[in-house]
Design a protein around this motif. Structure first.
Motif, PDB file in Angstrom:
ATOM      1  N   SER A 163       0.867  -1.165   0.000  1.00 28.58           N
ATOM      2  CA  SER A 163       0.000   0.000   0.000  1.00 28.58           C
ATOM      3  C   SER A 163       0.909   1.222   0.000  1.00 28.58           C
ATOM      4  CB  SER A 163      -0.895   0.019   1.236  1.00 28.58           C
ATOM      5  OG  SER A 163      -1.696   1.190   1.262  1.00 28.58           O
ATOM      6  N   LEU A 164       0.775   2.064  -1.018  1.00 30.71           N
ATOM      7  CA  LEU A 164       1.622   3.239  -1.153  1.00 30.71           C
ATOM      8  C   LEU A 164       0.834   4.495  -0.831  1.00 30.71           C
ATOM      9  CD1 LEU A 164       3.411   2.370  -4.539  1.00 30.71           C
ATOM     10  CD2 LEU A 164       4.120   1.773  -2.206  1.00 30.71           C
ATOM     11  N   GLN A 165       1.293   5.217   0.161  1.00 30.28           N
ATOM     12  CA  GLN A 165       0.722   6.522   0.478  1.00 30.28           C
ATOM     13  C   GLN A 165       1.509   7.554  -0.307  1.00 30.28           C
ATOM     14  OE1 GLN A 165      -1.883   7.172   2.702  1.00 30.28           O
ATOM     15  NE2 GLN A 165      -1.848   9.305   2.025  1.00 30.28           N
ATOM     16  N   ARG A 172      -2.551   3.928  -2.943  1.00 26.89           N
ATOM     17  CA  ARG A 172      -2.642   2.985  -4.052  1.00 26.89           C
ATOM     18  C   ARG A 172      -2.165   1.623  -3.589  1.00 26.89           C
ATOM     19  NH1 ARG A 172       0.045   6.554  -8.925  1.00 26.89           N
ATOM     20  NH2 ARG A 172      -0.981   5.019 -10.248  1.00 26.89           N
ATOM     21  N   ASP A 173      -3.024   0.613  -3.772  1.00 21.17           N
ATOM     22  CA  ASP A 173      -2.645  -0.772  -3.492  1.00 21.17           C
ATOM     23  C   ASP A 173      -2.057  -1.369  -4.760  1.00 21.17           C
ATOM     24  OD1 ASP A 173      -3.653  -0.384  -0.985  1.00 21.17           O
ATOM     25  OD2 ASP A 173      -5.533  -1.443  -1.345  1.00 21.17           O
ATOM     26  N   VAL A 174      -0.837  -1.891  -4.671  1.00 21.91           N
ATOM     27  CA  VAL A 174      -0.128  -2.283  -5.881  1.00 21.91           C
ATOM     28  C   VAL A 174       0.570  -3.629  -5.729  1.00 21.91           C
ATOM     29  CG1 VAL A 174       0.283   0.147  -6.440  1.00 21.91           C
ATOM     30  CG2 VAL A 174       2.050  -1.152  -5.228  1.00 21.91           C
ATOM     31  N   ARG A 175       0.879  -4.210  -6.907  1.00 16.90           N
ATOM     32  CA  ARG A 175       1.780  -5.350  -7.008  1.00 16.90           C
ATOM     33  C   ARG A 175       3.093  -4.812  -7.603  1.00 16.90           C
ATOM     34  NH1 ARG A 175      -1.658 -10.469  -9.380  1.00 16.90           N
ATOM     35  NH2 ARG A 175      -3.536 -10.195  -8.101  1.00 16.90           N
ATOM     36  N   PRO A 176       4.165  -4.694  -6.832  1.00 12.39           N
ATOM     37  CA  PRO A 176       5.413  -4.150  -7.376  1.00 12.39           C
ATOM     38  C   PRO A 176       6.070  -5.149  -8.319  1.00 12.39           C
ATOM     39  CG  PRO A 176       5.757  -4.926  -5.143  1.00 12.39           C
ATOM     40  CD  PRO A 176       4.279  -5.050  -5.406  1.00 12.39           C
ATOM     41  N   LEU A 177       6.378  -4.714  -9.532  1.00 14.26           N
ATOM     42  CA  LEU A 177       6.921  -5.612 -10.551  1.00 14.26           C
ATOM     43  C   LEU A 177       8.380  -5.339 -10.884  1.00 14.26           C
ATOM     44  CD1 LEU A 177       3.880  -5.578 -13.024  1.00 14.26           C
ATOM     45  CD2 LEU A 177       4.380  -7.241 -11.210  1.00 14.26           C
ATOM     46  N   LYS A 178       8.766  -4.075 -10.869  1.00  8.51           N
ATOM     47  CA  LYS A 178      10.136  -3.760 -11.267  1.00  8.51           C
ATOM     48  C   LYS A 178      10.512  -2.365 -10.778  1.00  8.51           C
ATOM     49  CE  LYS A 178      13.103  -3.584 -15.401  1.00  8.51           C
ATOM     50  NZ  LYS A 178      13.128  -3.613 -16.892  1.00  8.51           N
ATOM     51  N   LEU A 179      11.679  -2.292 -10.140  1.00  3.22           N
ATOM     52  CA  LEU A 179      12.219  -1.004  -9.733  1.00  3.22           C
ATOM     53  C   LEU A 179      13.302  -0.638 -10.728  1.00  3.22           C
ATOM     54  CD1 LEU A 179      12.125   1.166  -7.480  1.00  3.22           C
ATOM     55  CD2 LEU A 179      13.944  -0.099  -6.339  1.00  3.22           C
ATOM     56  N   ASP A 180      13.175   0.532 -11.328  1.00  4.74           N
ATOM     57  CA  ASP A 180      14.097   0.863 -12.407  1.00  4.74           C
ATOM     58  C   ASP A 180      14.505   2.322 -12.334  1.00  4.74           C
ATOM     59  OD1 ASP A 180      15.663   0.364 -14.629  1.00  4.74           O
ATOM     60  OD2 ASP A 180      14.060  -0.683 -15.689  1.00  4.74           O
ATOM     61  N   TRP A 191       1.498  -3.186 -10.954  1.00  2.00           N
ATOM     62  CA  TRP A 191       0.116  -3.392 -11.342  1.00  2.00           C
ATOM     63  C   TRP A 191      -0.702  -2.702 -10.259  1.00  2.00           C
ATOM     64  CZ3 TRP A 191      -3.077  -4.467 -15.140  1.00  2.00           C
ATOM     65  CH2 TRP A 191      -4.417  -4.699 -14.830  1.00  2.00           C
ATOM     66  N   ASP A 192      -1.380  -1.646 -10.645  1.00  2.00           N
ATOM     67  CA  ASP A 192      -2.136  -0.831  -9.707  1.00  2.00           C
ATOM     68  C   ASP A 192      -3.517  -1.443  -9.548  1.00  2.00           C
ATOM     69  OD1 ASP A 192      -3.553   1.099  -8.317  1.00  2.00           O
ATOM     70  OD2 ASP A 192      -2.606   2.777  -9.347  1.00  2.00           O
ATOM     71  N   GLU A 208       4.864   7.061   2.070  1.00  2.00           N
ATOM     72  CA  GLU A 208       4.987   5.925   2.987  1.00  2.00           C
ATOM     73  C   GLU A 208       4.737   4.626   2.235  1.00  2.00           C
ATOM     74  OE1 GLU A 208       6.052   6.019   5.990  1.00  2.00           O
ATOM     75  OE2 GLU A 208       6.037   8.211   6.264  1.00  2.00           O
ATOM     76  N   VAL A 209       5.429   3.571   2.665  1.00  2.00           N
ATOM     77  CA  VAL A 209       5.255   2.232   2.095  1.00  2.00           C
ATOM     78  C   VAL A 209       4.792   1.301   3.201  1.00  2.00           C
ATOM     79  CG1 VAL A 209       6.388   0.280   0.980  1.00  2.00           C
ATOM     80  CG2 VAL A 209       7.052   2.622   0.370  1.00  2.00           C
ATOM     81  N   SER A 210       3.672   0.603   2.988  1.00  2.00           N
ATOM     82  CA  SER A 210       3.145  -0.352   3.971  1.00  2.00           C
ATOM     83  C   SER A 210       2.945  -1.704   3.302  1.00  2.00           C
ATOM     84  CB  SER A 210       1.821   0.136   4.557  1.00  2.00           C
ATOM     85  OG  SER A 210       1.961   1.409   5.164  1.00  2.00           O
ATOM     86  N   LEU A 211       3.252  -2.776   4.038  1.00  2.00           N
ATOM     87  CA  LEU A 211       3.052  -4.125   3.526  1.00  2.00           C
ATOM     88  C   LEU A 211       1.596  -4.532   3.694  1.00  2.00           C
ATOM     89  CD1 LEU A 211       6.176  -5.969   5.022  1.00  2.00           C
ATOM     90  CD2 LEU A 211       5.986  -4.694   2.870  1.00  2.00           C
ATOM     91  N   LEU A 212       1.039  -5.144   2.661  1.00  2.00           N
ATOM     92  CA  LEU A 212      -0.307  -5.699   2.739  1.00  2.00           C
ATOM     93  C   LEU A 212      -0.223  -7.188   3.041  1.00  2.00           C
ATOM     94  CD1 LEU A 212      -2.026  -3.926  -0.289  1.00  2.00           C
ATOM     95  CD2 LEU A 212      -2.281  -3.400   2.147  1.00  2.00           C
ATOM     96  N   PRO A 213      -1.233  -7.772   3.658  1.00  2.00           N
ATOM     97  CA  PRO A 213      -1.192  -9.199   3.994  1.00  2.00           C
ATOM     98  C   PRO A 213      -1.061 -10.061   2.743  1.00  2.00           C
ATOM     99  CG  PRO A 213      -2.976  -8.086   5.169  1.00  2.00           C
ATOM    100  CD  PRO A 213      -2.462  -7.114   4.138  1.00  2.00           C
ATOM    101  N   GLY A 214      -0.198 -11.042   2.806  1.00  2.00           N
ATOM    102  CA  GLY A 214      -0.099 -12.019   1.726  1.00  2.00           C
ATOM    103  C   GLY A 214       0.769 -11.574   0.570  1.00  2.00           C
ATOM    104  N   LEU A 215       1.217 -12.574  -0.174  1.00  2.00           N
ATOM    105  CA  LEU A 215       1.982 -12.349  -1.393  1.00  2.00           C
ATOM    106  C   LEU A 215       1.062 -12.484  -2.591  1.00  2.00           C
ATOM    107  CD1 LEU A 215       5.146 -14.491  -0.537  1.00  2.00           C
ATOM    108  CD2 LEU A 215       4.682 -12.102   0.055  1.00  2.00           C
ATOM    109  N   PHE A 216       1.480 -11.926  -3.731  1.00  2.00           N
ATOM    110  CA  PHE A 216       0.652 -12.075  -4.923  1.00  2.00           C
ATOM    111  C   PHE A 216       1.252 -13.137  -5.829  1.00  2.00           C
ATOM    112  CE2 PHE A 216       3.697  -8.737  -6.098  1.00  2.00           C
ATOM    113  CZ  PHE A 216       4.113  -9.134  -7.352  1.00  2.00           C
ATOM    114  N   VAL A 217       0.393 -13.793  -6.587  1.00  2.00           N
ATOM    115  CA  VAL A 217       0.833 -14.757  -7.589  1.00  2.00           C
ATOM    116  C   VAL A 217       0.607 -14.136  -8.957  1.00  2.00           C
ATOM    117  CG1 VAL A 217       0.344 -16.751  -6.138  1.00  2.00           C
ATOM    118  CG2 VAL A 217      -1.444 -15.848  -7.631  1.00  2.00           C
TER     119      VAL A 217
END
Length: 230
Positions: A163-165, A172-180, A191-192, A208-217
Motif C-alpha cells: 500500500s503506497l501513500q 494505491r494498493d499495488v503489485r510491485p513488478l520492477k524497480l528501475d 500493477w495498480d 509511505e510504504v506499507s506491507l499488505l497481507p499475503g503475497l501475490f501470484v
C-alpha cells in the motif's frame, strides 16, 4: 607472559603509504623542496626523486624539477572508469545524500562532481538537462525517496503486495513488478489494483510504504512480461 611480535611492514606497503603522503602534501599547490620532503618522511632525496617520477607516470599532475621543488599543478585526475548501472545508481545515491544533507564545501563539491559526471554520460532523450546527482527533483524530495529503495527492492523480489501513500494524499494498493532507473529518476513499475492497470510511479513521490497481507501470484495480464509485450 606470551610475547607478541609485530610483523614488519613490507617495502611495498611503506612505499605506497609514502606516495599517498606525498600527494597529500603536494596538493596544497605550494612548491616543496625535495630535501624538505625527504626530511619529513625519513628517506633520502634520491628516493623522493624516484617517487616523483612514479607519481608523474601514474597521472598525478606534478610540475617541478630536481634542485628546485615540486608541486601538484591541478586537481588529482582519475583514469576513465567503466561503471555498471548499479554502480551508477550507488554514485547517484551518494551525491543525493551529500547534496541534501551537507552545506558549504561538501555540497559545492557534490555539485561540481555531478556536473562532471553529467558531461560524460551518454545522451539520454528522457533526461532533464540538470546535473546528474541533482537531476529532476529538489533534493528534499530526492532524499525522501531514497529511504524507500531497499523496501521496494525487497517487495519486488518477494512479490509482496504494498500500500503506497503518495505525497498528494492518494493511497494505491499495488503489485510491485520492477524497480528501475529512467531518465535519472527511480521509478516503480506496478500493477495498480486501485486503478486496474499498469503504472509507473516515481519513488520520490511516495510518502509511505506499507506491507499488505499475503503475497501475490502472477496472473495473465498483470505480469511484467505482459507490460513489456504491450
Amino acid at each position: 607472559m606470551e610475547n607478541h611480535r609485530l610483523m614488519p611492514t613490507s617495502p611495498v606497503s611503506k612505499r605506497s603509504s609514502r606516495l599517498y603522503s606525498l600527494v597529500g602534501t603536494l596538493k596544497d599547490g605550494r612548491l616543496h623542496r625535495a630535501e624538505d620532503l625527504a626530511r619529513d618522511l625519513g628517506v633520502s632525496v634520491r628516493t623522493i626523486y624516484r617517487d616523483m617520477d612514479t607519481l608523474a607516470a601514474s597521472g598525478v599532475p606534478i610540475e617541478g624539477e630536481r634542485g628546485v621543488g615540486y608541486r601538484a599543478n591541478a586537481a588529482i585526475s582519475l583514469p576513465p572508469l567503466n561503471l555498471s548501472k548499479m554502480e551508477l545508481e550507488a554514485l547517484h545515491i551518494g551525491l543525493a545524500v551529500v547534496g541534501n544533507g551537507m552545506e558549504g564545501d561538501l555540497r559545492d563539491a557534490a555539485e561540481s562532481l555531478s556536473a562532471k559526471i553529467d558531461a560524460v554520460l551518454p545522451e539520454d532523450a528522457t533526461a532533464i538537462e540538470q546535473g546528474f546527482g541533482f537531476a529532476v527533483y529538489p533534493f528534499a524530495n530526492a532524499a525522501q525517496g531514497l529511504r524507500h529503495l531497499e523496501p521496494l527492492r525487497a517487495a519486488v523480489r518477494s512479490r509482496q503486495k504494498l500500500s503506497l501513500q503518495m505525497s498528494d494524499g492518494d493511497t494505491r494498493d499495488v503489485r510491485p513488478l520492477k524497480l528501475d532507473y529512467w531518465g535519472r529518476v527511480w521509478s516503480l513499475l506496478v500493477w495498480d489494483e486501485t486503478a486496474g492497470d499498469f503504472a509507473q510511479i516515481r519513488v520520490d513521490r511516495i510518502a509511505e510504504v506499507s506491507l499488505l497481507p499475503g503475497l501475490f501470484v502472477e496472473e495473465p495480464g498483470k505480469r511484467l512480461e505482459d507490460y513489456e509485450n504491450r
